[in-house]
Enzyme design. Structure first.
Site, PDB file in Angstrom:
ATOM      1  N   HIS A 191      -4.634  13.700   1.484  1.00 28.80           N
ATOM      2  CA  HIS A 191      -4.901  12.745   2.562  1.00 28.80           C
ATOM      3  C   HIS A 191      -3.747  12.748   3.561  1.00 28.80           C
ATOM      4  O   HIS A 191      -3.959  12.838   4.782  1.00 28.80           O
ATOM      5  CB  HIS A 191      -5.099  11.346   1.977  1.00 28.80           C
ATOM      6  CG  HIS A 191      -5.128  10.242   2.994  1.00 28.80           C
ATOM      7  ND1 HIS A 191      -6.223   9.991   3.789  1.00 28.80           N
ATOM      8  CD2 HIS A 191      -4.193   9.326   3.355  1.00 28.80           C
ATOM      9  CE1 HIS A 191      -5.970   8.971   4.597  1.00 28.80           C
ATOM     10  NE2 HIS A 191      -4.748   8.547   4.352  1.00 28.80           N
ATOM     11  N   ASP A 231       0.839  -1.185   0.000  1.00 31.93           N
ATOM     12  CA  ASP A 231       0.000   0.000   0.000  1.00 31.93           C
ATOM     13  C   ASP A 231       0.882   1.245   0.000  1.00 31.93           C
ATOM     14  O   ASP A 231       1.757   1.391   0.860  1.00 31.93           O
ATOM     15  CB  ASP A 231      -0.924   0.012   1.215  1.00 31.93           C
ATOM     16  CG  ASP A 231      -2.152   0.880   0.959  1.00 31.93           C
ATOM     17  OD1 ASP A 231      -2.524   1.071  -0.212  1.00 31.93           O
ATOM     18  OD2 ASP A 231      -2.751   1.361   1.938  1.00 31.93           O
TER      19      ASP A 231
END
EC number: 3.7.1.2
Lengths: 428, 428
Positions: free
Chosen positions: A131, A124
């Site tokens: 964000h 990931d």
């Protein structure tokens, strides 16, 4: 046979009527790959291509002779283009294949879809700079964006075994929760269950251990992408994540959409990569003219929520977020491939690279509840009078995505849905 | 057939003579599992059991009918015990199987060993409290041991694809290196290449997604362990690791020893888990009487270095470290299983759980050069006049381990060796 360019032709229509309807995610210009089982109890997974509301059983067409999606993903770019052109030609209006292929179609609604390939390793990344900034402020008010962020495509390894396909029902996880500063942690159900709006990039052909993939070749190692929800338990995360990163706060489940939209299908929707003025230029191993010119992805992304009460009342889901990957992502998929392998790490066909949460600049473009509610401080009110800070049992969360551009046919990513189940009884 | 207890009997001897020699890693009391290819060009891997300097081809004995190690690892504890007892009986002096099994033996030196099973997911824990404290001081002088350390078995997901078997040659990796505070990072070869002395715990039967494994059942899900070297590029790590943990600094290669020593073989070497007075008690989901009484592992661990110059001069490797897992590990394997699954994450047979660096309390028991040299400040002088702060090209690093106890036959873990190669030419 059509050329690759012809597979994008807006005038191209399919003999599968539903594929020609306005707003359809899967027109003949898309042709995403997935794995399915028929509802007739057949156990083995087969490779299918979505077309309108149907799925074409690819082996039944004779174009491939395998049920192994990872083998198909490992094909050379030339072979991938040739396969796309052949599928496009066979599904196009007027094709002589129509008679033979009609029997290879299944209604999507009659199929059980699976995770679209075997995912050997899942990484990931953290490419969503808005964000990273917003979340950074919540976890580290004095130090929101780390000094490495604009140099290193930050990423970490994730859990492959717990990735499920859209439609997944996931149990609210247990974990250690830390309350007041002087109180010991307790084992409890997460009270801050969240989603993360991501794209999942799938690797095609891999590299040998010790042999980095240079930027100029990185796109050849990308097979396509899907929607990806990196469910997160924020209270567990806050307590466990130092110094080695998130672990149980993420590995209880992740959900991927069933259709891999190929890089070939996305060709009309590539966009320049824009770095804000004043930001450092990427190091040479993360830079190329092609990447600057069309490394980014112009994909509209949305998040929808339907609570149990809404479902019972027959009320439709409500949209929480709408944004665009291009505005959200600081690093392109090619940069992620080049970075991931620069030290010699070997990618394998089917490996999944999450984009990280793709939140836009504006507050209502945020890709998680952590951001939308500013860490649970700003409660969201829903049209039926319910409200949320984080997800509650029975909530169904759905990611959607599509590509639209003047002069091109809209293509969709389908959807990535998951429903929160209550936890099992706690005996521990 | 022998009972499980009889498989540990110190009086038990094998008709394979080399298994009875003093100091042998693989006496008939050990019986570890591995995967091998013969040197005769046979491609498929087969399951073998190490016995003395030989390997027993397990399928050739008729005791199993598979070449799939992961399937064997998924067997029930009762089936595992029965298989061990049958192998023990067949290899014991005086066995009627000797004639039939003689042909199922291969000299270890003639075989090519592989990673002992398919590793679907690999997690690295951080159970070495002395390591965590010493390294914490180097990375965060004011905050060495995080407040969560004595509550949470800290762990993070690692890269499965780049795990190789003992004998691996690994290229010195490239990565982003950050120099002076105001200088931008550069892409370069790591100058701080290190090893980490770990045990690798292998999962046996897994659990379904969403269904935690309670402490009382955790040991049943452990198949066995091996030596594990989590190679690390410390300069890359220091720059990349915030906020999501190590990534490229670890995923260029990891090395595991070829033989999984089973939990059954380790039964005589279990030990009480001692928490220092004043430390918090583990939360109930991480605690059991059995774990307190014999959850720990009494395993002596060593690190050996042979430089290229030593090899050329015919000089033997030198020992850098000798310590014991029992003194080093704050958490037991059972606690790692219970923690890993408490949120519902599913383990699968063959999954690897690294212990983290198992450094003892004393400086010369440290399991990495980062600790032995205090971050490169204290150069180590070798007997031939060479010196090291971190690893140099041509260095061969070997981990060794064994279990010894009065009244029991010594069993060994074999060795886990890797050699550093120069990097490939840098074109990026």
């Amino acid at each position: 046979m059509n050329t690759l360019n012809e597979t994008h032709d807006p005038k191209l229509r399919s003999w599968v009527a539903s594929a020609n309807e306005a707003g359809c995610d899967f027109p003949v210009q898309n042709l995403p790959f997935g794995r399915f089982r028929t509802a007739r109890g057949v156990e083995a997974l087969r490779i299918g291509v979505a077309i309108g509301d149907q799925v074409l059983d690819l082996r039944a067409t004779g174009l491939i002779h395998t049920d192994d999606m990872n083998a198909l993903m490992a094909a050379s770019p030339a072979d991938r283009r040739a396969l796309r052109a052949a599928i496009s030609a066979g599904l196009a209006e007027g094709s002589s294949r129509q008679g033979a292929w009609q029997g290879a179609l299944h209604a999507q609604s009659a199929l059980e879809m699976a995770v679209p390939c075997h995912i050997g390793d899942y990484t990931d990344f953290y490419t969503g700079i808005h964000h990273a900034t917003t979340v950074g402020k919540l976890f580290r008010p004095d130090n929101p964006l780390m000094p490495n962020y604009k140099w290193v495509p930050i990423g970490y390894h994730g859990r492959a075994s717990s990735i499920g396909v859209s439609g997944q029902h996931l149990r609210r996880p247990l974990g250690q929760l830390k309350g007041a500063a002087d109180a010991p942690p307790v084992l409890g159900l997460t009270q801050r269950l969240d989603y993360e709006l991501e794209l999942g990039y799938f690797a095609g052909a891999g590299n040998a251990l010790g042999e980095p993939i240079p930027m100029g070749e990185a796109e050849q190692h990308l097979f396509g992408l899907a929607l990806f929800n990196d469910w997160s338990a924020r209270d567990v995360q806050a307590w466990e994540y130092v110094p080695l990163g998130p672990f149980l706060s993420k590995n209880f489940a992740s959900t991927v959409s069933p259709w891999i939209v190929t890089m070939e299908a996305l060709a009309p929707f590539r966009a320049p990569l824009k770095r804000p003025a004043g930001d450092p230029q990427p190091l040479p191993y993360l830079d190329s003219a092609a990447n600057r010119e069309h490394g980014a992805l112009d994909i509209t992304l949305e998040v929808w929520l339907q609570t149990a009460k809404m479902r019972e009342a027959g009320a439709p889901a409500v949209r929480l977020t709408r944004g665009n990957a291009r505005e959200a992502a600081y690093w392109t998929p090619a940069q992620l491939i080049a970075h991931h392998t620069v030290g010699g790490c070997n990618l394998q066909p089917g490996d999944l690279l999450g984009s990280g949460t793709l939140s836009g600049r504006k507050p209502d473009e945020a890709g998680s509840l952590l951001e939308l509610t500013l860490g649970g401080k700003n409660r969201i009110t829903l049209p039926n009078g319910e409200s949320r800070t984080f997800l509650e049992d029975g909530d169904t969360l759905t990611l959607r995505g599509c590509c639209e551009r003047a002069g091109a046919v809209r293509i969709g990513l389908g959807e990535c849905a998951g429903t929160v189940l209550p936890a099992v009884a706690l005996d521990a």
